[in-house]
Design a protein around this motif. Sequence first.
Motif, PDB file in Angstrom:
ATOM      1  N   UNK A 150       0.697  -1.198  -0.008  1.00  0.00           N
ATOM      2  CA  UNK A 150      -0.015   0.067   0.068  1.00  0.00           C
ATOM      3  C   UNK A 150       0.888   1.295   0.051  1.00  0.00           C
ATOM      4  N   UNK A 151       1.894   1.345   0.900  1.00  0.00           N
ATOM      5  CA  UNK A 151       2.756   2.411   0.901  1.00  0.00           C
ATOM      6  C   UNK A 151       3.636   2.429  -0.217  1.00  0.00           C
ATOM      7  N   UNK A 152       3.897   1.340  -0.780  1.00  0.00           N
ATOM      8  CA  UNK A 152       4.846   1.489  -1.983  1.00  0.00           C
ATOM      9  C   UNK A 152       4.099   1.971  -3.245  1.00  0.00           C
ATOM     10  N   UNK A 212       2.574   6.479  -6.924  1.00  0.00           N
ATOM     11  CA  UNK A 212       1.449   7.339  -7.788  1.00  0.00           C
ATOM     12  C   UNK A 212       2.085   8.864  -7.326  1.00  0.00           C
ATOM     13  N   UNK A 213       2.938   8.963  -6.182  1.00  0.00           N
ATOM     14  CA  UNK A 213       3.243  10.275  -6.002  1.00  0.00           C
ATOM     15  C   UNK A 213       4.426  10.655  -6.819  1.00  0.00           C
ATOM     16  N   UNK A 253       5.064   9.560 -22.184  1.00  0.00           N
ATOM     17  CA  UNK A 253       5.027   8.545 -21.095  1.00  0.00           C
ATOM     18  C   UNK A 253       4.216   8.939 -19.943  1.00  0.00           C
ATOM     19  N   UNK A 254       3.409   7.931 -19.354  1.00  0.00           N
ATOM     20  CA  UNK A 254       2.560   8.534 -18.443  1.00  0.00           C
ATOM     21  C   UNK A 254       3.284   8.272 -17.049  1.00  0.00           C
ATOM     22  N   UNK A 255       2.714   9.026 -16.151  1.00  0.00           N
ATOM     23  CA  UNK A 255       3.293   9.317 -14.647  1.00  0.00           C
ATOM     24  C   UNK A 255       3.237   7.863 -13.935  1.00  0.00           C
ATOM     25  N   UNK A 256       2.206   7.202 -13.937  1.00  0.00           N
ATOM     26  CA  UNK A 256       2.206   5.908 -13.259  1.00  0.00           C
ATOM     27  C   UNK A 256       1.683   4.682 -14.256  1.00  0.00           C
TER      28      UNK A 256
END
Length: 374
Positions: free
Chosen positions: A119-121, A126-127, A275-278
């Motif tokens: 979850x943290x990863x 995402x950020x 290229x997308x962010x994630x």
Amino acid sequence: MNTSATRAALVLENGKVFWGREFGALGSSLGEVVFQTGMTGYQETLTDPSYHGQIVVQTSPQIGNTGWNDDDDESARIQVAGYAVRDPSRAASNWRSRGELADELVRQGIVGISEIDTRSLTRHIREAGVMRAGVFSGDALAGPDTMTEQVLTAPLMAGADLAARVGTARPYVRAAAGTRRFRVAALDLGVKTSTLRMFADRGIETHVLPPATTLDQLLETEPDGVFLSNGPGDPAAMTQAVALTREVLERRIPLFGICFGNQILGRALGRATYKMRYGHRGINIPVIHAGDGRVSITSQNHGFAVEGEAGERFDTPYGRAMVSHHCPNDGAVEGLRCLDVPAFSVQYHPEAAAGPHDAAALFDEFTTLMSGDR
């Protein structure tokens, strides 16, 4: 926590380290770290050629419940560079299961990590955006600085031409199920087994061709239509595939593309890609149809996208075209349609072996296009 397992680490190129336990083979593996939000279909994910060169993080907390079977592989081997899960199932239970997921990872030499805070990863990715990473365990485990230095030696996904690593080296034919209705030439940029099955079920004989196929070689198959498959890497690096697509469009041969194929068609039509962010990776991603506003829930796996706006119409060297689908989450282009030549594509996966099946009718639409009924 399984205290008998060997300690392991997932290290990001920005130096952040996530500690856990080994899961699969011991050693080290480098790649681009991405997260996948599907709650089912981990075998299809692991064997999907579009994930080649990537370390996949499963957001679903428990993975491995149904083990490993002989039926759900999307290619001849596991394609991911590494694998990260929160809670690996202690035992597999499914009537089709032939073994444990962890054992299959070991057999195929896939370095993984478990018992980390996925979850943290995922929130971190995402950020900060997707980035290079490495999974380390056993003798490969070292100090954080040393492991980070190794991660920074990994190639970037931007500019990567990976289709040659996953596409077929020699042409082969997937026969139609029953009477043959059509013959399709499929450019294999990383095609999934489920796609070929969907074609076969509709009476389509598929000639699967290597990524470097020329127009003359493609025309030798005497196709009723051309298919551009999914695959890994940067579409901007696929100059030969884009050139071939333009030649197909000039000859007005019916064309259908999915995922990477959507990006190849986009570039052939003169659109840029980025290229997308994630990226989009999961089996629960909504897509809106420009024509009637209908929403499909789709399976997706892509880190690049075609530039454009929802419902946009634009001119190309082959006539008019439009952005036929988009994602309401971020506005990303999810489909293209040519209005003056018989060609269309979608960014998602209508074959979706693990589900959902909202978009399966696109294969029927392709058969209609090949029949000349537009």
